[in-house]
Design an enzyme around this catalytic site. Sequence first.
Site, PDB file in Angstrom:
ATOM      1  N   HIS A  25       1.752   4.396  -2.834  1.00 23.52           N
ATOM      2  CA  HIS A  25       1.858   5.857  -2.660  1.00 23.52           C
ATOM      3  C   HIS A  25       3.248   6.312  -3.115  1.00 23.52           C
ATOM      4  CE1 HIS A  25      -1.845   6.794  -0.517  1.00 23.52           C
ATOM      5  NE2 HIS A  25      -1.618   5.923   0.444  1.00 23.52           N
TER       6      HIS A  25
ATOM      7  N   HIS B 148       0.833  -1.208   0.000  1.00 26.94           N
ATOM      8  CA  HIS B 148       0.000   0.000   0.000  1.00 26.94           C
ATOM      9  C   HIS B 148       0.872   1.264   0.000  1.00 26.94           C
ATOM     10  CE1 HIS B 148      -3.693   2.334   1.132  1.00 26.94           C
ATOM     11  NE2 HIS B 148      -2.767   3.140   1.646  1.00 26.94           N
ATOM     12  N   GLU B 149       1.772   1.341   0.980  1.00 31.12           N
ATOM     13  CA  GLU B 149       2.606   2.542   1.077  1.00 31.12           C
ATOM     14  C   GLU B 149       3.542   2.650  -0.130  1.00 31.12           C
ATOM     15  OE1 GLU B 149       1.657   4.697   3.106  1.00 31.12           O
ATOM     16  OE2 GLU B 149       0.444   3.405   4.389  1.00 31.12           O
TER      17      GLU B 149
ATOM     18  N   GLU C 270      -4.658   7.886  -2.985  1.00 30.59           N
ATOM     19  CA  GLU C 270      -5.138   6.623  -2.427  1.00 30.59           C
ATOM     20  C   GLU C 270      -5.452   5.613  -3.540  1.00 30.59           C
ATOM     21  OE1 GLU C 270      -4.765   6.146   0.624  1.00 30.59           O
ATOM     22  OE2 GLU C 270      -5.981   4.423   1.179  1.00 30.59           O
TER      23      GLU C 270
HETATM   24 ZN    ZN Z   1      -3.074   5.231   1.838  1.00 25.74          ZN
END
Ligand code: ZN
Length: 499
Positions: free
Chosen positions: A266, A262-263, A292
């Site tokens: 980003h 997830h990170e 996101e």
């Molecule tokens: Zn996030």
Amino acid sequence: MSQPYDAFLKMVREIGQLGTTAALLDWDSETYMPANGLAIRAEQLALLAKLAHERQTAPALGEVLRELEASEITDEAALTNIRETRRSYDRATKIPAELVERIARESTVAKDAWTKARAESAFDKFAPHLEELLDLQRQVADAVGYKGERYDALLDEYEPGATAAELTTLFASLRTPLAEFVKQLADATKQPDTSILNRSFPVETQTLWCRQMAEVIGFDFQSGRIDVSTHPFCSGTGPGDVRLTTRYQERFFSPAVFGTLHEAGHGLYEQGLPMEHLFVPRGQAVSLGIHESQSRMWENMVGRSRPFWQRYYPQCQAVFREALSDVPLDEFYGAINAVSPSLIRVEADEVMYNLHIIVRFEMERDLIEGRLAVKDVPAAWNAKMTDLLGITPTNDAEGCLQDIHWSMGAFGYFPTYALGNLYAAQFFAAARRDLPNLMQDFSQGKFGGLLGWLRTNIHQHGQRYRAGELVERVTGSPLSIEPFLSYVRAKFSPVYGLA
Ligand code: ZN
């Protein structure tokens, strides 16, 4: 370019430099700073915030903006920088300094009160602070101005251009089909066994595995790093220096592995922003929702896909022998994609997640508009959870006190999470249309096709387009719930043995 534009660019770049310097100090305080450094760090950050605010509201910036707006500039990047700086300048100058100070003071107190109220699961101890924060945010909305309703002015801070009316329509159409699909999954005879994810996964092995997974999807460790923090995040100073954090639990496989993907999602966005527009809007991310969409895509559509694990599961089994050697791929794939109602948003799966956001969106909009009284928050929360997710919190800590956002005065932030999921599904459908071999590529450990597509269509544009326009340009249609619904139906029906 023109002399006034150069002067303008210098001012805007310096505001960006102050902001990213503060971000780096923030990163340090979450990762390596010794506990006794807190008082020093607070002063450093307060000074940087003050300097940035002085520059954001400087009359000289207002003058040069007016001059540039009256000139005949046609350069796309310059027009983007002028438009977005106008937006932040207006916001910063319209909110009186005295109100900014009151919000800063009240948020500090409220955050503390929220921490205690949550520990005791006693909403009434937080209620007076929530009342005060709502009042202050209504003043912010009135100062900034809005066309539709007050909530729009608050939402605009996180998702420029989005409106409550639009979101209401979007979420209202999502509610019923999603809740119905959840019910179908719950009633299915085939149910994944998630207990295998709670076996022993040594933290040292997880650390190496997470780093490797971030690397295979394309995160560049010459331009970033991963460290440990209590709450995972991604920050940094620009494409050349992106900081990710994650957290490890020996007896839970998912948080570190999927949290890292997830990170890293980003992070890939940050690393893909155009270096030649460093520190200025043309080189910055569009919105929280678009940010996101990148993290959710790499975490879920790539990192929880079957092709991804067809490629990496044998290796994963070899690394985590004790936990996974007797678990077939199918069983593992089911476990990492289990759907079940949970009370806590941050633990929610892909299907349930948006329902948690709808609960919060409807409530905060009603609170801001005065349709819901603060004292009625716990009852309203529990009723919505029962209605939408089919489970009822037994106390405030697992109900309306679980999230930090309201205690920071952040109203209008939650919808960006759901928007992220919807944008991600629509972008991903477009990527699959443009790259027909995408899923086969994943099964061979090739992610460059998708990353290149995201770089070309999204990352390199910085803030050139607002979120709504970007979605339409990239995918050919305005934002819709359909790609998300098709995606979850196609992915989760087979996991639960449904046709
Ligand atoms: Zn996030």
